[in-house]
Design an enzyme around this catalytic site. Structure first.
Site, PDB file in Angstrom:
ATOM      1  N   GLU A  34       0.837  -1.199   0.000  1.00 24.35           N
ATOM      2  CA  GLU A  34       0.000   0.000   0.000  1.00 24.35           C
ATOM      3  C   GLU A  34       0.869   1.244   0.000  1.00 24.35           C
ATOM      4  O   GLU A  34       1.839   1.325   0.746  1.00 24.35           O
ATOM      5  CB  GLU A  34      -0.884  -0.034   1.244  1.00 24.35           C
ATOM      6  N   THR A  36       2.786   2.194  -2.330  1.00 20.76           N
ATOM      7  CA  THR A  36       4.095   1.882  -2.908  1.00 20.76           C
ATOM      8  C   THR A  36       4.075   2.087  -4.424  1.00 20.76           C
ATOM      9  O   THR A  36       5.136   2.152  -5.044  1.00 20.76           O
ATOM     10  CB  THR A  36       4.463   0.404  -2.662  1.00 20.76           C
ATOM     11  N   ASP A  37       2.882   2.183  -5.016  1.00 19.67           N
ATOM     12  CA  ASP A  37       2.838   2.156  -6.491  1.00 19.67           C
ATOM     13  C   ASP A  37       3.363   3.430  -7.132  1.00 19.67           C
ATOM     14  O   ASP A  37       4.040   3.380  -8.153  1.00 19.67           O
ATOM     15  CB  ASP A  37       1.430   1.797  -7.014  1.00 19.67           C
ATOM     16  N   GLY A 122     -16.282   5.655  -2.981  1.00 23.89           N
ATOM     17  CA  GLY A 122     -15.527   6.033  -1.784  1.00 23.89           C
ATOM     18  C   GLY A 122     -15.220   4.862  -0.869  1.00 23.89           C
ATOM     19  O   GLY A 122     -14.886   5.042   0.300  1.00 23.89           O
ATOM     20  N   SER A 126     -11.687   1.054  -5.319  1.00 24.70           N
ATOM     21  CA  SER A 126     -11.433   1.525  -6.677  1.00 24.70           C
ATOM     22  C   SER A 126     -12.665   1.644  -7.543  1.00 24.70           C
ATOM     23  O   SER A 126     -12.676   1.212  -8.697  1.00 24.70           O
ATOM     24  CB  SER A 126     -10.451   0.602  -7.391  1.00 24.70           C
ATOM     25  N   SER A 128     -13.516   4.340  -8.759  1.00 24.46           N
ATOM     26  CA  SER A 128     -13.160   5.265  -9.844  1.00 24.46           C
ATOM     27  C   SER A 128     -12.419   4.539 -10.970  1.00 24.46           C
ATOM     28  O   SER A 128     -12.693   4.766 -12.150  1.00 24.46           O
ATOM     29  CB  SER A 128     -12.350   6.446  -9.329  1.00 24.46           C
ATOM     30  N   ASP A 178      -4.630   0.658  -9.293  1.00 25.21           N
ATOM     31  CA  ASP A 178      -6.069   0.420  -9.403  1.00 25.21           C
ATOM     32  C   ASP A 178      -6.486   0.205 -10.851  1.00 25.21           C
ATOM     33  O   ASP A 178      -7.241  -0.716 -11.183  1.00 25.21           O
ATOM     34  CB  ASP A 178      -6.846   1.609  -8.825  1.00 25.21           C
TER      35      ASP A 178
HETATM   36  C1  GLA Z   1      -5.257   4.615  -4.212  1.00 23.22           C
HETATM   37  C2  GLA Z   1      -4.504   4.933  -5.490  1.00 23.22           C
HETATM   38  C3  GLA Z   1      -3.492   3.832  -5.816  1.00 23.22           C
HETATM   39  C4  GLA Z   1      -2.601   3.501  -4.623  1.00 23.22           C
HETATM   40  C5  GLA Z   1      -3.441   3.300  -3.363  1.00 23.22           C
HETATM   41  C6  GLA Z   1      -2.595   3.156  -2.126  1.00 23.22           C
HETATM   42  O1  GLA Z   1      -6.071   3.495  -4.371  1.00 23.22           O
HETATM   43  O2  GLA Z   1      -5.384   5.100  -6.574  1.00 23.22           O
HETATM   44  O3  GLA Z   1      -2.729   4.214  -6.924  1.00 23.22           O
HETATM   45  O4  GLA Z   1      -1.643   4.482  -4.429  1.00 23.22           O
HETATM   46  O5  GLA Z   1      -4.338   4.382  -3.150  1.00 23.22           O
HETATM   47  O6  GLA Z   1      -1.833   1.991  -2.192  1.00 23.22           O
END
Ligand code: GLA
Length: 394
Positions: A34, A36-37, A122, A126, A128, A178
């Site tokens: 989490e 880290t992307d 929310g 994901s 969105s 995501d």
């Molecule tokens: C959101 C972002 C992702 C990622 C996570 C945290 O979901 O859209 O890209 O950074 O938070 O890991």
């Protein structure tokens, strides 16, 4: 299939079912990795069976009309004026994707679109990205057909374009996790993704007698509030400090635990040191989790989930009372191997690894403890892992 959605579509846009196509893209749960992307690290998400479904039909003009089953106000937009719709409450993700697709050179045509969103907004699951990938797939498919182009759609590219829409149109500087999971997910597989170069491996999610139970805090959050972008900035500052000693590194991901221990004195700001420490160890935990799951070692995986949450709480500081309450209650329940927040944090959802025979009691016990502490209820889903973005037969 899709009979009532097709009827609803015709109710709004007229005509018959002829020409209507159906596209789907899922939400995701992140198992571990989490925050880290966006700094080139490792993540380990899986696509859910919960999806956004979009019914799409081409038009002969350059209009793009959107409506959702649970939001009865239609958005009418102009494909040649896409800059105008950034501040829409609903519709900005879709039009942002249309804008970025055109900028990337995709030929789009006018169309009518009806959305059914099954990923709660929310929720940290994901919603969105599901909307973005379903939209991108629909717009590109219709655009190709209208222009007689017979080309396989590049899903990784659609994920990158959707991410750009979120950066440039919505203003959230999100990573790629995501959108990638929503585009590329596979049934019963988790995606071990290297966000530096987007190489990935599908890892069978063999959980034996265990299930992933998602707990939704019902605390709505919006990443636009700025905390997310702030964390990203802190990581970039940390990277710059470390680059003084390690000039060759391009991402925080290039910093190993040994490097961190050697150079942590360069991270003169306490907050930045904490953020960097989370990232460095979280990347390590992803690698260990992949190994543990491949070896059927669910206990180790559960332990890593716990460590991940604790680090997100203490070092990255993105959990908050609701997520911590759910996680603490989950860890006390019988049959639980691990529990952590999933997604960006600041509200949203948790994921817990729960024995299948304990799920009913888990939901009862954790749900009542949460409600007592927080004052409103949480929702629970036993997650099923599904396929990524796709077109479906009508
Ligand atoms: C959101 C972002 C992702 C990622 C996570 C945290 O979901 O859209 O890209 O950074 O938070 O890991």
């Amino acid at each position: 299939m899709f009979k009532s959605l097709i009827e609803e579509f015709i109710g709004y846009f007229g005509g018959s079912s002829e020409g209507i196509r159906v596209f789907k893209a899922p939400g995701r749960v992140n198992l571990i990795g989490e925050h880290t992307d966006y700094i080139g690290g490792f993540v380990f998400p899986a696509a859910l069976t919960m999806c956004t479904t979009v019914l799409a039909r081409p038009r002969n003009d350059r209009k793009i009309n959107l409506i959702a089953t649970d939001l009865k106000q239609m958005v009418n937009a102009d494909l040649d004026n896409l800059d105008m719709y950034r501040n829409l409450k609903w519709g900005n993700y879709q039009l942002g994707v249309a804008d970025e697709l055109q900028k990337a050179g995709y030929p789009l045509c006018g169309c009518d679109l009806l959305y059914e969103d099954k990923v709660p907004l929310g929720s940290g699951l994901s919603s969105s990205a599901a909307i973005e990938i379903a939209t991108a797939l629909a717009l590109v498919s219709l655009g190709y057909a209208a222009n007689g182009i017979n080309r396989k759609i590049n899903m990784t590219e659609l994920a990158l374009i959707s991410q750009k829409a979120e950066h440039n149109y919505v203003g959230v500087k999100c990573g790629i996790m995501d959108q990638f999971a929503s585009a590329m997910g596979k049934k019963d597989m988790a995606i071990f993704l290297d966000c530096r170069d987007l190489t990935y491996e599908l890892v069978p999610l063999k959980l034996n007698d265990y299930r992933l139970v998602i707990g939704f805090t019902n605390k709505k959050r919006s990443l636009g509030e700025g905390k997310y972008n702030e964390r990203r900035k802190e990581c970039e500052e940390g990277l710059a400090m470390l680059q003084k000693a390690m000039p060759g590194i391009e991402y925080l991901r290039d910093v190993s635990v040994q490097d961190f221990l050697k150079y942590e004195n360069l991270l003169v700001d306490d907050v930045i040191r904490k953020r960097v420490k989370h990232v460095v160890y979280e990347n390590e935990r992803v690698l260990e989790s992949v190994k543990a799951l491949k070896n059927n070692d669910l206990r180790t995986f559960g332990e890593l989930m716990n460590q991940s949450h604790d680090s997100l709480r203490d070092l990255y500081e993105v959990t908050g009372k609701e997520l911590d309450t759910l996680v603490n209650a989950a860890r006390k329940a019988d049959g639980v191997l691990g529990s952590r927040m999933t997604g960006a944090g600041f509200g949203g959802s948790t994921v817990s690894l729960v024995h299948k025979d304990s799920i009913d009691d888990f939901i009862k016990q954790v749900g009542s403890e949460y409600e007592k502490e927080i004052g409103y209820s949480a929702d629970f889903y036993v997650s099923e892992i599904g396929d990524g973005g796709r077109e479906e037969e009508i």
